[in-house]
Write a protein that holds these residues in place. Structure first.
Motif, PDB file in Angstrom:
ATOM      1  N   TRP A 180       0.822  -1.207   0.000  1.00 54.62           N
ATOM      2  CA  TRP A 180       0.000   0.000   0.000  1.00 54.62           C
ATOM      3  C   TRP A 180       0.852   1.250   0.000  1.00 54.62           C
ATOM      4  CZ3 TRP A 180      -1.083   4.081   3.448  1.00 54.62           C
ATOM      5  CH2 TRP A 180      -2.218   4.844   3.128  1.00 54.62           C
ATOM      6  N   TRP A 181       1.909   1.246   0.783  1.00 51.63           N
ATOM      7  CA  TRP A 181       2.751   2.439   0.855  1.00 51.63           C
ATOM      8  C   TRP A 181       3.594   2.633  -0.410  1.00 51.63           C
ATOM      9  CZ3 TRP A 181       2.619   6.356   4.184  1.00 51.63           C
ATOM     10  CH2 TRP A 181       1.979   6.171   5.422  1.00 51.63           C
ATOM     11  N   LEU A 182       4.133   1.538  -0.964  1.00 51.20           N
ATOM     12  CA  LEU A 182       5.182   1.660  -1.969  1.00 51.20           C
ATOM     13  C   LEU A 182       4.771   1.232  -3.372  1.00 51.20           C
ATOM     14  CD1 LEU A 182       8.074   0.187   0.211  1.00 51.20           C
ATOM     15  CD2 LEU A 182       7.508   2.608  -0.133  1.00 51.20           C
ATOM     16  N   GLY A 183       3.894   0.269  -3.506  1.00 50.39           N
ATOM     17  CA  GLY A 183       3.466  -0.199  -4.811  1.00 50.39           C
ATOM     18  C   GLY A 183       4.347  -1.307  -5.357  1.00 50.39           C
ATOM     19  N   PRO A 184       3.827  -2.122  -6.283  1.00 52.08           N
ATOM     20  CA  PRO A 184       4.557  -3.313  -6.748  1.00 52.08           C
ATOM     21  C   PRO A 184       5.828  -3.009  -7.528  1.00 52.08           C
ATOM     22  CG  PRO A 184       2.515  -2.980  -7.997  1.00 52.08           C
ATOM     23  CD  PRO A 184       2.461  -2.034  -6.837  1.00 52.08           C
ATOM     24  N   GLU A 185       5.810  -1.975  -8.370  1.00 55.55           N
ATOM     25  CA  GLU A 185       7.007  -1.666  -9.158  1.00 55.55           C
ATOM     26  C   GLU A 185       8.158  -1.247  -8.248  1.00 55.55           C
ATOM     27  OE1 GLU A 185       8.328   0.954 -13.089  1.00 55.55           O
ATOM     28  OE2 GLU A 185       6.483   1.455 -12.017  1.00 55.55           O
ATOM     29  N   HIS A 186       7.851  -0.421  -7.246  1.00 56.32           N
ATOM     30  CA  HIS A 186       8.875  -0.001  -6.297  1.00 56.32           C
ATOM     31  C   HIS A 186       9.427  -1.204  -5.539  1.00 56.32           C
ATOM     32  CE1 HIS A 186      10.700   2.926  -3.374  1.00 56.32           C
ATOM     33  NE2 HIS A 186      10.677   1.821  -2.644  1.00 56.32           N
ATOM     34  N   ILE A 187       8.558  -2.073  -5.051  1.00 53.88           N
ATOM     35  CA  ILE A 187       9.004  -3.233  -4.268  1.00 53.88           C
ATOM     36  C   ILE A 187       9.879  -4.148  -5.115  1.00 53.88           C
ATOM     37  CG2 ILE A 187       8.186  -5.337  -3.135  1.00 53.88           C
ATOM     38  CD1 ILE A 187       5.834  -3.666  -2.063  1.00 53.88           C
ATOM     39  N   ALA A 188       9.563  -4.295  -6.397  1.00 52.13           N
ATOM     40  CA  ALA A 188      10.387  -5.127  -7.275  1.00 52.13           C
ATOM     41  C   ALA A 188      11.803  -4.577  -7.395  1.00 52.13           C
ATOM     42  CB  ALA A 188       9.734  -5.216  -8.657  1.00 52.13           C
ATOM     43  N   ALA A 189      11.947  -3.266  -7.317  1.00 51.26           N
ATOM     44  CA  ALA A 189      13.272  -2.639  -7.447  1.00 51.26           C
ATOM     45  C   ALA A 189      13.999  -2.513  -6.128  1.00 51.26           C
ATOM     46  CB  ALA A 189      13.127  -1.261  -8.102  1.00 51.26           C
ATOM     47  N   HIS A 190      13.273  -2.131  -5.060  1.00 53.76           N
ATOM     48  CA  HIS A 190      13.926  -1.744  -3.814  1.00 53.76           C
ATOM     49  C   HIS A 190      13.509  -2.573  -2.602  1.00 53.76           C
ATOM     50  CE1 HIS A 190      15.372   1.897  -5.820  1.00 53.76           C
ATOM     51  NE2 HIS A 190      14.141   2.130  -6.227  1.00 53.76           N
ATOM     52  N   GLY A 191      12.634  -3.560  -2.780  1.00 57.51           N
ATOM     53  CA  GLY A 191      12.110  -4.252  -1.619  1.00 57.51           C
ATOM     54  C   GLY A 191      11.194  -3.335  -0.827  1.00 57.51           C
ATOM     55  N   HIS A 192      11.232  -3.450   0.492  1.00 59.98           N
ATOM     56  CA  HIS A 192      10.330  -2.687   1.351  1.00 59.98           C
ATOM     57  C   HIS A 192      10.940  -1.379   1.834  1.00 59.98           C
ATOM     58  CE1 HIS A 192       7.990  -6.629   2.392  1.00 59.98           C
ATOM     59  NE2 HIS A 192       7.939  -6.307   1.115  1.00 59.98           N
ATOM     60  N   ASP A 193      12.008  -0.928   1.199  1.00 63.21           N
ATOM     61  CA  ASP A 193      12.696   0.315   1.555  1.00 63.21           C
ATOM     62  C   ASP A 193      12.150   1.458   0.699  1.00 63.21           C
ATOM     63  OD1 ASP A 193      14.477   2.401   1.988  1.00 63.21           O
ATOM     64  OD2 ASP A 193      16.250   1.125   1.957  1.00 63.21           O
ATOM     65  N   PRO A 194      11.675   2.556   1.299  1.00 63.30           N
ATOM     66  CA  PRO A 194      11.216   3.691   0.475  1.00 63.30           C
ATOM     67  C   PRO A 194      12.282   4.266  -0.440  1.00 63.30           C
ATOM     68  CG  PRO A 194      10.313   3.878   2.674  1.00 63.30           C
ATOM     69  CD  PRO A 194      11.301   2.735   2.717  1.00 63.30           C
ATOM     70  N   ALA A 195      13.566   4.043  -0.127  1.00 65.66           N
ATOM     71  CA  ALA A 195      14.667   4.371  -1.048  1.00 65.66           C
ATOM     72  C   ALA A 195      14.847   5.858  -1.290  1.00 65.66           C
ATOM     73  CB  ALA A 195      14.491   3.637  -2.388  1.00 65.66           C
ATOM     74  N   ILE A 196      14.453   6.686  -0.322  1.00 62.61           N
ATOM     75  CA  ILE A 196      14.627   8.130  -0.479  1.00 62.61           C
ATOM     76  C   ILE A 196      14.631   8.774   0.897  1.00 62.61           C
ATOM     77  CG2 ILE A 196      12.159   8.674  -0.621  1.00 62.61           C
ATOM     78  CD1 ILE A 196      12.823  10.726  -2.790  1.00 62.61           C
ATOM     79  N   LEU A 197      15.327   9.898   1.012  1.00 65.24           N
ATOM     80  CA  LEU A 197      15.267  10.751   2.199  1.00 65.24           C
ATOM     81  C   LEU A 197      15.122  12.194   1.722  1.00 65.24           C
ATOM     82  CD1 LEU A 197      15.434  11.264   5.243  1.00 65.24           C
ATOM     83  CD2 LEU A 197      17.932  11.247   5.047  1.00 65.24           C
TER      84      LEU A 197
END
Length: 337
Positions: free
Chosen positions: A70-87
């Protein structure tokens, strides 16, 4: 949702601009020059300092871990896992920051067990008339030269070897990992970066952090090997700037394509709306008042000084009203050392 301020204490001084921007009381202590927005990143070796707390009192990091799709979406999770990958940060330079450098992904993978380095970029919100940033060495320097400057704290020589770049409100500049830099006094900006707190100090005299805190526990012999010692010519400096048109109305990309493997930022100027695709992202409202209308959530009124967190699950959003904002988001690319 709107996020409260998240201001971990730092080693350099602010000038109260964050608190003025957010219309909140400023502390007597000036060493709160940063606001970490929507952060799932801790200060280096100081966890949980730096983590964002949601309006319900829970940590954003815990909320993302509980509902990553819900927070990140499937495309993001495929690339970065469960990490938001930004600060994303607000940064208020009440003094010139020390000259420092951040490691790239290759160095971080080998020495810090992290897939992320710390490429960053700055979107200038306010700047004194004579404001500058120091960015990259103006000529090639040797490893021995850098080591000598740092060991003997010959700060004037180091600064003289850097490019001094004037900045004005509205400017956007990418600072690649490895490039020595220092943000000048009198600048208030939105910073978007890789999700780490990796900084190597080339300068520490006059700051509360000393040499023991400046090498990430690696020792300076190792830490200084990440410094980009090549000349940053005017043409190379120019390559760090450049806005791009978007295919969505009311939206303009703020960085050149060299930022694409790391993050993205957009300037939102509703005409009559700004259209936002579903993505985990941070919206910093800089001017005016508007309504943020998500596809799957109630509308949210936002005004200058607000910081809003958009989860992927909110769906498509529109920003409507007489306002300007900066939207920061990760890019769906897997980090590669």
């Amino acid at each position: 949702m709107l996020l409260p301020a998240n201001t971990p204490r730092s080693f350099y001084r602010g000038a109260g601009r964050i608190h003025s921007f957010r219309c909140i009381a400023a502390p007597d202590d000036p060493y709160y020059p940063e606001d970490w927005i929507g952060s799932t990143t801790s200060r280096f070796a100081q966890a949980p300092l730096g983590l964002s707390v949601l309006p319900d009192g829970g940590l954003l990091a815990d909320a993302v871990a509980a509902r990553p799709e819900w927070w990140l979406g499937p495309e993001h999770i495929a690339a970065h896992g469960h990490d938001p990958a930004i600060l994303v940060k607000l940064l208020d330079a009440g003094q010139r920051l020390p000259l420092h450098v951040h490691p790239d992904r290759r160095f971080a993978d080998v020495h810090l067990a992290s897939p992320y380095g710390k490429t960053e970029a700055w979107v200038i919100v306010e700047a004194a008339p004579d404001a500058v940033v120091h960015l990259g060495f103006a000529w090639d320097v040797s490893a021995e030269q850098v080591a000598g400057w740092v060991a003997e704290q010959r700060v004037d020589e180091m600064l003289a070897a850097t490019n001094q770049i004037p900045v004005r409100p509205g400017d956007a500049v990418v600072c690649p990992a490895g490039v020595p830099h220092a943000i000048g006094e009198g600048i208030f900006l939105v910073e978007v970066q890789e999700p780490t707190d990796f900084s190597i100090l080339l300068e520490w005299e006059g700051f509360t952090d000393g040499p023991d805190a400046g090498h990430l526990g690696l020792g300076y012999d190792v830490a200084l090997s990440c410094v980009d010692r090549q000349a940053w010519t005017p043409d190379r400096i120019d390559s760090l700037r450049g806005t791009r048109a978007s295919d969505r109305p009311g939206v303009r990309s703020l960085f050149p394509d060299l930022a694409d493997p790391f993050f993205a930022a957009e300037r939102l100027c509703p005409d009559p709306v700004s259209e936002l695709e579903p993505a985990f992202s941070i919206v910093v409202v800089t001017v005016g008042t508007a309504e943020l209308v998500p596809e799957h959530a109630p509308p949210l009124t936002v005004r200058a000084g607000d910081t809003a967190l958009l989860p992927y699950g909110a769906g498509r959003c529109t920003l409507r009203g007489q306002a300007e904002a900066i939207r920061c988001k990760p890019t769906p690319r897997r980090p590669t050392p």
